[in-house]
Design a protein around this motif. Sequence first.
Motif, PDB file in Angstrom:
ATOM      1  N   LEU A 290      25.197 -22.737 -29.045  1.00 40.06           N
ATOM      2  CA  LEU A 290      24.718 -21.489 -29.635  1.00 40.06           C
ATOM      3  C   LEU A 290      23.407 -21.726 -30.371  1.00 40.06           C
ATOM      4  O   LEU A 290      23.312 -22.640 -31.198  1.00 40.06           O
ATOM      5  CB  LEU A 290      25.759 -20.923 -30.593  1.00 40.06           C
ATOM      6  CG  LEU A 290      27.105 -20.533 -29.986  1.00 40.06           C
ATOM      7  CD1 LEU A 290      28.026 -19.996 -31.064  1.00 40.06           C
ATOM      8  CD2 LEU A 290      26.918 -19.506 -28.869  1.00 40.06           C
ATOM      9  N   PRO A 291      22.388 -20.917 -30.098  1.00 38.69           N
ATOM     10  CA  PRO A 291      21.140 -21.057 -30.852  1.00 38.69           C
ATOM     11  C   PRO A 291      21.322 -20.581 -32.281  1.00 38.69           C
ATOM     12  O   PRO A 291      22.251 -19.819 -32.589  1.00 38.69           O
ATOM     13  CB  PRO A 291      20.165 -20.162 -30.085  1.00 38.69           C
ATOM     14  CG  PRO A 291      21.038 -19.138 -29.426  1.00 38.69           C
ATOM     15  CD  PRO A 291      22.323 -19.841 -29.098  1.00 38.69           C
ATOM     16  N   ALA A 292      20.439 -21.024 -33.158  1.00 37.03           N
ATOM     17  CA  ALA A 292      20.508 -20.584 -34.555  1.00 37.03           C
ATOM     18  C   ALA A 292      20.270 -19.073 -34.621  1.00 37.03           C
ATOM     19  O   ALA A 292      19.301 -18.568 -34.049  1.00 37.03           O
ATOM     20  CB  ALA A 292      19.469 -21.320 -35.389  1.00 37.03           C
ATOM     21  N   PRO A 293      21.143 -18.327 -35.277  1.00 38.92           N
ATOM     22  CA  PRO A 293      20.980 -16.869 -35.342  1.00 38.92           C
ATOM     23  C   PRO A 293      19.797 -16.483 -36.210  1.00 38.92           C
ATOM     24  O   PRO A 293      19.448 -17.175 -37.160  1.00 38.92           O
ATOM     25  CB  PRO A 293      22.301 -16.394 -35.958  1.00 38.92           C
ATOM     26  CG  PRO A 293      22.767 -17.552 -36.771  1.00 38.92           C
ATOM     27  CD  PRO A 293      22.326 -18.782 -36.037  1.00 38.92           C
ATOM     28  N   THR A 294      19.175 -15.376 -35.872  1.00 36.97           N
ATOM     29  CA  THR A 294      18.069 -14.838 -36.666  1.00 36.97           C
ATOM     30  C   THR A 294      18.439 -13.456 -37.177  1.00 36.97           C
ATOM     31  O   THR A 294      19.277 -12.760 -36.588  1.00 36.97           O
ATOM     32  CB  THR A 294      16.786 -14.746 -35.832  1.00 36.97           C
ATOM     33  OG1 THR A 294      16.999 -13.824 -34.744  1.00 36.97           O
ATOM     34  CG2 THR A 294      16.401 -16.115 -35.268  1.00 36.97           C
ATOM     35  N   PHE A 295      17.811 -13.056 -38.249  1.00 38.61           N
ATOM     36  CA  PHE A 295      18.094 -11.749 -38.837  1.00 38.61           C
ATOM     37  C   PHE A 295      17.770 -10.627 -37.858  1.00 38.61           C
ATOM     38  O   PHE A 295      18.552  -9.687 -37.690  1.00 38.61           O
ATOM     39  CB  PHE A 295      17.294 -11.566 -40.124  1.00 38.61           C
ATOM     40  CG  PHE A 295      17.398 -10.177 -40.702  1.00 38.61           C
ATOM     41  CD1 PHE A 295      18.482  -9.810 -41.465  1.00 38.61           C
ATOM     42  CD2 PHE A 295      16.407  -9.230 -40.450  1.00 38.61           C
ATOM     43  CE1 PHE A 295      18.592  -8.516 -41.985  1.00 38.61           C
ATOM     44  CE2 PHE A 295      16.501  -7.953 -40.963  1.00 38.61           C
ATOM     45  CZ  PHE A 295      17.594  -7.592 -41.728  1.00 38.61           C
TER      46      PHE A 295
ATOM     47  N   SER B 269      12.724  -3.228 -41.091  1.00 36.99           N
ATOM     48  CA  SER B 269      13.431  -4.486 -41.370  1.00 36.99           C
ATOM     49  C   SER B 269      13.518  -4.802 -42.867  1.00 36.99           C
ATOM     50  O   SER B 269      14.598  -5.160 -43.359  1.00 36.99           O
ATOM     51  CB  SER B 269      12.760  -5.638 -40.626  1.00 36.99           C
ATOM     52  OG  SER B 269      13.452  -6.838 -40.839  1.00 36.99           O
ATOM     53  N   PRO B 270      12.421  -4.675 -43.643  1.00 37.68           N
ATOM     54  CA  PRO B 270      12.545  -4.936 -45.088  1.00 37.68           C
ATOM     55  C   PRO B 270      13.522  -3.985 -45.783  1.00 37.68           C
ATOM     56  O   PRO B 270      14.205  -4.383 -46.737  1.00 37.68           O
ATOM     57  CB  PRO B 270      11.113  -4.745 -45.604  1.00 37.68           C
ATOM     58  CG  PRO B 270      10.242  -4.957 -44.414  1.00 37.68           C
ATOM     59  CD  PRO B 270      11.026  -4.427 -43.257  1.00 37.68           C
ATOM     60  N   LEU B 271      13.585  -2.734 -45.308  1.00 40.43           N
ATOM     61  CA  LEU B 271      14.510  -1.771 -45.922  1.00 40.43           C
ATOM     62  C   LEU B 271      15.958  -2.197 -45.683  1.00 40.43           C
ATOM     63  O   LEU B 271      16.795  -2.122 -46.595  1.00 40.43           O
ATOM     64  CB  LEU B 271      14.273  -0.372 -45.333  1.00 40.43           C
ATOM     65  CG  LEU B 271      12.892   0.244 -45.567  1.00 40.43           C
ATOM     66  CD1 LEU B 271      12.775   1.587 -44.852  1.00 40.43           C
ATOM     67  CD2 LEU B 271      12.629   0.417 -47.062  1.00 40.43           C
ATOM     68  N   ILE B 272      16.245  -2.661 -44.466  1.00 43.13           N
ATOM     69  CA  ILE B 272      17.607  -3.106 -44.162  1.00 43.13           C
ATOM     70  C   ILE B 272      17.950  -4.344 -44.979  1.00 43.13           C
ATOM     71  O   ILE B 272      19.073  -4.491 -45.485  1.00 43.13           O
ATOM     72  CB  ILE B 272      17.750  -3.379 -42.652  1.00 43.13           C
ATOM     73  CG1 ILE B 272      17.578  -2.070 -41.875  1.00 43.13           C
ATOM     74  CG2 ILE B 272      19.109  -4.012 -42.344  1.00 43.13           C
ATOM     75  CD1 ILE B 272      17.656  -2.240 -40.370  1.00 43.13           C
ATOM     76  N   ARG B 273      16.997  -5.249 -45.137  1.00 39.89           N
ATOM     77  CA  ARG B 273      17.246  -6.449 -45.942  1.00 39.89           C
ATOM     78  C   ARG B 273      17.594  -6.096 -47.383  1.00 39.89           C
ATOM     79  O   ARG B 273      18.450  -6.734 -48.000  1.00 39.89           O
ATOM     80  CB  ARG B 273      16.015  -7.359 -45.920  1.00 39.89           C
ATOM     81  CG  ARG B 273      15.823  -8.126 -44.611  1.00 39.89           C
ATOM     82  CD  ARG B 273      14.611  -9.035 -44.715  1.00 39.89           C
ATOM     83  NE  ARG B 273      14.386  -9.779 -43.491  1.00 39.89           N
ATOM     84  CZ  ARG B 273      14.914 -10.959 -43.226  1.00 39.89           C
ATOM     85  NH1 ARG B 273      15.725 -11.541 -44.110  1.00 39.89           N
ATOM     86  NH2 ARG B 273      14.653 -11.582 -42.090  1.00 39.89           N
TER      87      ARG B 273
END
Length: 366
Positions: A185-190, A348-352
């Motif tokens: 499995l590759p390292a997951p990304t946001f 993306s920043p809003l979801i973070r």
Amino acid sequence: MAGAAQLISWLRAEWGSLTRFNRSDRRWPMPFAAALSSGLPLLVGASFSHLDYGLISSLGGMLFLYLPETPMYHRMVVLLACAFALIASYAAGVISQLYPPATIPALTITAILVTMVSRYYCMPPPGSFFFVMAASIGAHTPGGILDVPLKVGLLTMGCLLASLIAFLYSLITLRRQPPRPIPPLPAPTFDFVVFDAVIIGLFVGIALALAHALQLVQPYWVPVSCLAVLQGMTLRAVWTKQIHRIVGTAIGLLLAWGVLLLPLSAWTIPLVMIALAFCIEMLIVRHYALAAIFITPLTILLVEAATLGQTSPAPLIAARFWDTVLGCLVGLLGGVCLHSPRFRATVSPLIRRLLPTGLTSTPPVP
């Protein structure tokens, strides 16, 4: 003249993309086992004069499609995890229909969670599709609170039968060919795990909300069509899958019309569905539009078989076509947002900020 030449060149490229057949080494035993997994519960239901029970268990039979080609111990562990997810998704849908305003948020949250998990573990197709489909069908199947244990139990029995068939199928196939290695499995990304899952889930919810706002008779198929389109990994794939699904559904509705005009009985319906499931699994890895031709009558029978003959098939055929078109259009819009760098940079920043810290920081996979 230059503009006309560019248009002709674009049309040729589009036609080539839409008519391209993919190579596949899938042989007939896998589609046959998959067809049995979804068809045997129908035969059991017909033998007890409860085809409606068999239809629910048949939905659990879709679990077989998540069987990987890895060693036996890995296959069964993956199938067990997928069975739990399928049962939980269906249960969430069935419970939400007890309070209709809860169906939209329930399906949205379910789509987000199953997409997030399937992307974290890099599950190949069908990915989160059948989990959301089970939740959507469960959310639009009428029933009272006392029916919840019965329905969930029937789907669980379908999952158990599919697991048994998968085990026997694996015993036979692993003697003929060695298993494929378990892929790392590759390292997951946001962006891939969290952002995409949230956007996909939100558009699935939007599709269902539009279906309810338009007062569609059977709105469950709109979010399912939306998700099917959104599963394209690129905007080109999203566009191609949308065209494939609309064209395939349009032709498939003609096939469904012919099937519904046949003098179907409780015993012939399972046989027709087994044949359709076999054709789907043979074609879906080669050409999605051809598979969609057979998907359309299968899904109509999967939900409506218990009430066939009570009404004219014409309204059902028309409703399914417009459900698919609406779902595909919402899915295309979601695909544009999903693959837009500007949209990602803005949202993306809003979801973070909205999500908990532990969810937005994706550690490496052990």
